[in-house]
Design a protein around this motif. Structure first.
Motif, mmCIF file in Angstrom:
data_model
loop_
_atom_site.group_PDB
_atom_site.id
_atom_site.type_symbol
_atom_site.label_atom_id
_atom_site.label_comp_id
_atom_site.label_asym_id
_atom_site.label_seq_id
_atom_site.Cartn_x
_atom_site.Cartn_y
_atom_site.Cartn_z
ATOM 1 N N UNK A 11 0.707 -1.302 -0.237
ATOM 2 C CA UNK A 11 0.099 0.019 -0.128
ATOM 3 C C UNK A 11 0.827 1.335 0.034
ATOM 4 N N UNK A 12 0.274 2.322 -0.142
ATOM 5 C CA UNK A 12 0.960 3.522 -0.089
ATOM 6 C C UNK A 12 0.056 4.693 0.361
ATOM 7 N N UNK A 55 1.862 5.837 11.087
ATOM 8 C CA UNK A 55 1.339 6.261 12.255
ATOM 9 C C UNK A 55 1.710 7.870 12.724
ATOM 10 N N UNK A 56 3.021 8.208 12.195
ATOM 11 C CA UNK A 56 3.175 9.575 12.620
ATOM 12 C C UNK A 56 4.144 10.101 11.402
ATOM 13 N N UNK A 57 3.713 11.202 10.907
ATOM 14 C CA UNK A 57 4.100 11.942 9.918
ATOM 15 C C UNK A 57 4.942 13.240 10.347
ATOM 16 N N UNK A 58 6.065 13.811 10.011
ATOM 17 C CA UNK A 58 6.724 14.899 10.337
ATOM 18 C C UNK A 58 7.024 16.040 9.197
ATOM 19 N N UNK A 59 6.306 16.951 9.120
ATOM 20 C CA UNK A 59 6.585 17.837 8.099
ATOM 21 C C UNK A 59 7.303 19.083 8.245
ATOM 22 N N UNK A 60 8.526 19.433 7.792
ATOM 23 C CA UNK A 60 9.266 20.631 7.785
ATOM 24 C C UNK A 60 8.751 21.431 6.746
ATOM 25 N N UNK A 61 8.041 22.534 7.089
ATOM 26 C CA UNK A 61 7.640 23.329 5.926
ATOM 27 C C UNK A 61 8.719 24.401 5.494
ATOM 28 N N UNK A 62 8.583 25.285 4.224
ATOM 29 C CA UNK A 62 9.536 25.933 3.949
ATOM 30 C C UNK A 62 9.897 27.073 4.753
ATOM 31 N N UNK A 63 8.684 27.387 5.553
ATOM 32 C CA UNK A 63 8.957 28.601 6.444
ATOM 33 C C UNK A 63 9.709 28.323 7.640
ATOM 34 N N UNK A 64 10.335 26.961 7.661
ATOM 35 C CA UNK A 64 10.908 26.473 9.164
ATOM 36 C C UNK A 64 10.184 25.816 10.305
ATOM 37 N N UNK A 121 -1.528 8.894 12.116
ATOM 38 C CA UNK A 121 -2.295 7.607 11.621
ATOM 39 C C UNK A 121 -3.184 7.813 10.306
ATOM 40 N N UNK A 122 -2.428 8.092 9.517
ATOM 41 C CA UNK A 122 -2.825 8.398 7.870
ATOM 42 C C UNK A 122 -2.932 6.917 7.232
ATOM 43 N N UNK A 123 -4.145 6.818 6.825
ATOM 44 C CA UNK A 123 -4.693 5.350 6.309
ATOM 45 C C UNK A 123 -3.898 5.015 4.946
ATOM 46 N N UNK A 146 -4.437 21.339 11.226
ATOM 47 C CA UNK A 146 -4.104 20.299 11.864
ATOM 48 C C UNK A 146 -4.708 19.007 11.334
ATOM 49 N N UNK A 147 -6.065 19.254 10.584
ATOM 50 C CA UNK A 147 -6.542 17.992 9.827
ATOM 51 C C UNK A 147 -6.323 17.871 8.425
ATOM 52 N N UNK A 148 -5.662 16.807 8.045
ATOM 53 C CA UNK A 148 -5.740 16.825 6.349
ATOM 54 C C UNK A 148 -6.902 16.509 6.172
ATOM 55 N N UNK A 149 -7.058 17.116 4.682
ATOM 56 C CA UNK A 149 -8.081 16.653 3.865
ATOM 57 C C UNK A 149 -7.539 15.328 2.945
ATOM 58 N N UNK A 150 -8.637 14.421 2.983
ATOM 59 C CA UNK A 150 -8.375 13.148 2.506
ATOM 60 C C UNK A 150 -9.554 12.644 1.359
ATOM 61 N N UNK A 151 -8.895 11.696 0.082
ATOM 62 C CA UNK A 151 -9.827 11.197 -0.418
ATOM 63 C C UNK A 151 -9.228 9.953 -0.923
ATOM 64 N N UNK A 152 -10.194 8.984 -0.907
ATOM 65 C CA UNK A 152 -9.752 7.576 -1.200
ATOM 66 C C UNK A 152 -9.558 7.537 -2.827
ATOM 67 N N UNK A 153 -8.884 6.273 -3.188
ATOM 68 C CA UNK A 153 -8.548 6.042 -4.547
ATOM 69 C C UNK A 153 -9.400 5.002 -5.224
#
Length: 544
Positions: free
Chosen positions: A448-449, A507-516, A523-525, A537-544
């Motif tokens: 999966x991805x 389970x855990x994703x860390x994003x370092x934005x260009x702003x710093x 828990x992104x499925x 804080x809440x990502x928008x998602x869509x199924x494939x």
């Protein structure tokens, strides 16, 4: 190799289907304008791009073309830019004229990004002659704003380009690689056999400095090549990749040069760069020679948080694969890639996880520059197979490409993107003087991805495309950067695809934005596409 790894390797080998014809792309053929004069640009081929120019959620395709030389004028009924809209049903419809892109010049490469932060992808097209900047109007059309943007009246033999925010002011700047000082008027006579003219190597011509244009944020650009420390007429640049090799949050540049030392520009964080290729071990081959650097990419192929670098070279030079420690070390030979690429002449290359196992694989597109090479009796062919090196997770790679992907071609540009929105990465490859190929990834779905589309939102600090953002999956160690450029003359999609193997979620994703700023998501499925917006804080998602 264990039985498990071998089985997985063989499974990947039969996963790409040539869907060029059913997708509606078979009518395209590249015109390199060759008529016997053996002009140098005729050998270089065209680039290509995956982009979603109409924001409908489906990747579209852009292909480039040449035009007749002034020394051999001829009627031309083809546009130098060919745009194909994705129907969402597996096919494409050409929209070049409707989009306002029906134009004629000797096009080479493409860089895509939202340089004006209006939410729509714009185009920069490199050329032999005057490059062009096309602003996306948001109405399904593009406007040529080259003059309005103050980057006109500059002619060169330009190749690859990329967008990046080198000064981190929230506005994307533009780096343009230039090759050599060639024109039809100053063309040099070269011959392999002393009797007939052949294509010259770049040693026959002087180098040409690449350009850096700073985005003023008002629709215009300032040439800062000199003041930034990037002015250099010794280089002969074909490929460029952005990376952050010193992990300071500021984008650096790697430039692949043909028969000249490669360059690695460290961002000084004050609007200038310092060249560090020699001290960092990427300027030359292991035996101290400058190679024929063409395509390039940077990626964390060891999942250790550090970017490695891949550079394609001439036959008998091997592809360069650099691993980062205190400095870079070329690990092409111990990885298995060196021996496999000794007899190929590489152009496009990039890292991508094609089987969604969580490890970046490496694609290399090959093809010689002169069809007379087959007459030299050295076993080197003009058309050459594309190679797909599967990452075996232990620092080793294995070429698993089979037909139709591996069918010999005069390969040049390449891009990746999920054009059918099924969660795995597909391929677009161009050839010199021939067709383009669209390969659909039909890998079994046991892996999966998750797909991440990032949007920067801090005015004055983050560009809207979030180019330069770095994303890390804490539970697998994978790291990817949102970027422009890489490959050869081409532009891949900016969405990030993370293979999860058999895991059901990240389970855990860390994003370092260009702003710093740093932001975490939990828990992104698997099996979904997420839009991560800076500050939300809440990502928008869509199924494939």
């Amino acid at each position: 190799m264990t039985a498990t790894v071998l089985a997985a390797t063989l499974l990947l080998a039969q996963t790409f289907a040539d869907v060029t014809k059913p997708a509606g792309l078979a009518s395209y053929t590249h015109h390199n304008a060759a008529y016997g004069a053996k002009f140098l640009p005729e050998t270089m081929g065209p680039g290509c791009a995956f982009l979603d120019y109409d924001n409908d959620g489906w990747l579209d395709i852009l292909l480039l073309d040449g035009q007749p030389w002034p020394t051999k004028p001829a009627a031309s009924n083809h546009s130098s830019i060919r745009l194909y809209r994705n129907t969402g049903k597996g096919g494409f419809i050409e929209t070049t004229k409707a989009a306002g892109l029906d134009t004629k010049f000797y096009a080479m490469g493409v860089a895509t990004a939202d340089y004006d932060n209006d939410g729509f992808t714009d185009l920069y097209i490199t050329a032999v002659g005057q490059n062009r900047l096309y602003r996306n109007t948001g109405q399904g059309t593009f406007a040529d704003v080259t003059q309005k943007a103050a980057i006109d009246k500059r002619e060169a033999f330009s190749t690859s380009a990329l967008w990046f925010d080198f000064d981190r002011d929230g506005h994307l700047d533009l780096y343009v690689a230039n090759y050599v000082r060639w024109s039809a008027k100053n063309d040099v006579y070269c011959s392999l056999d002393g009797k007939t003219k052949s294509y010259c190597t770049p040693e026959a011509y002087r180098g040409s400095t690449s350009w850096l244009f700073r985005n003023r944020g008002n629709g215009t650009f300032e040439d800062v090549t000199g003041k930034s420390g990037l002015f250099d007429t010794s280089s002969k640049s074909l490929g460029v990749a952005m990376l952050d090799f010193d992990n300071d949050g500021w984008p650096d540049l790697f430039v692949a040069n043909d028969t000249q030392p490669n360059k690695l520009y460290r961002n000084n964080r004050d609007g200038t760069f310092r060249e560090t290729a020699v001290s960092m071990g990427v300027a030359f081959s292991e035996d101290g020679r400058a190679r024929a650097g063409m395509g390039v990419d940077a990626g964390d192929f060891l999942n250790n948080g550090k970017p490695g670098i891949a550079v394609t070279n001439f036959d008998n030079e091997k592809l360069g694969l650099y691993q980062l420690g205190t400095t870079f070390t070329d690990v092409a030979m111990p990885s298995g890639i060196g021996v496999a690429t000794r007899s190929t002449l590489g152009f496009a290359c990039f890292f991508a996880d094609f089987d969604n196992d969580g490890w970046l694989d490496l694609l290399a597109v090959n093809g010689h520059i002169d069809d007379s090479v087959r007459n030299l009796g050295k076993g080197v062919q003009y058309a050459q197979p594309t190679q797909l090196f599967r990452n075996l997770t232990n620092g080793k790679f294995r070429d698993v490409a089979t037909a139709p992907l591996s069918s010999p071609k005069i390969g040049r540009g390449a891009a990746y993107g999920d054009f059918d929105n099924d969660g795995d990465l597909d391929l677009l490859i161009t050839t010199n003087g021939g067709p383009a190929y669209l390969y659909r990834n039909d890998a079994p779905k046991q892996n999966g991805s998750i797909r991440l589309q990032l949007e920067g939102r801090v005015t004055g600090k983050s560009n809207r495309d979030a180019i330069g953002a770095r994303v890390r999956l804490a539970d697998t160690g994978q790291t990817q950067m949102v970027k422009s450029g890489s490959s050869y003359l081409s532009a891949s999609e900016k969405a990030l695809t993370f293979g999860l193997g058999t895991k059901t979620q990240a389970s855990r994703i860390i994003v370092q934005w260009p702003s710093g700023a740093t932001q975490e998501f939990s828990n992104l499925a698997a099996g979904r596409t997420y839009r991560l917006t800076e500050g939300e804080a809440l990502p928008k998602s869509s199924p494939r």
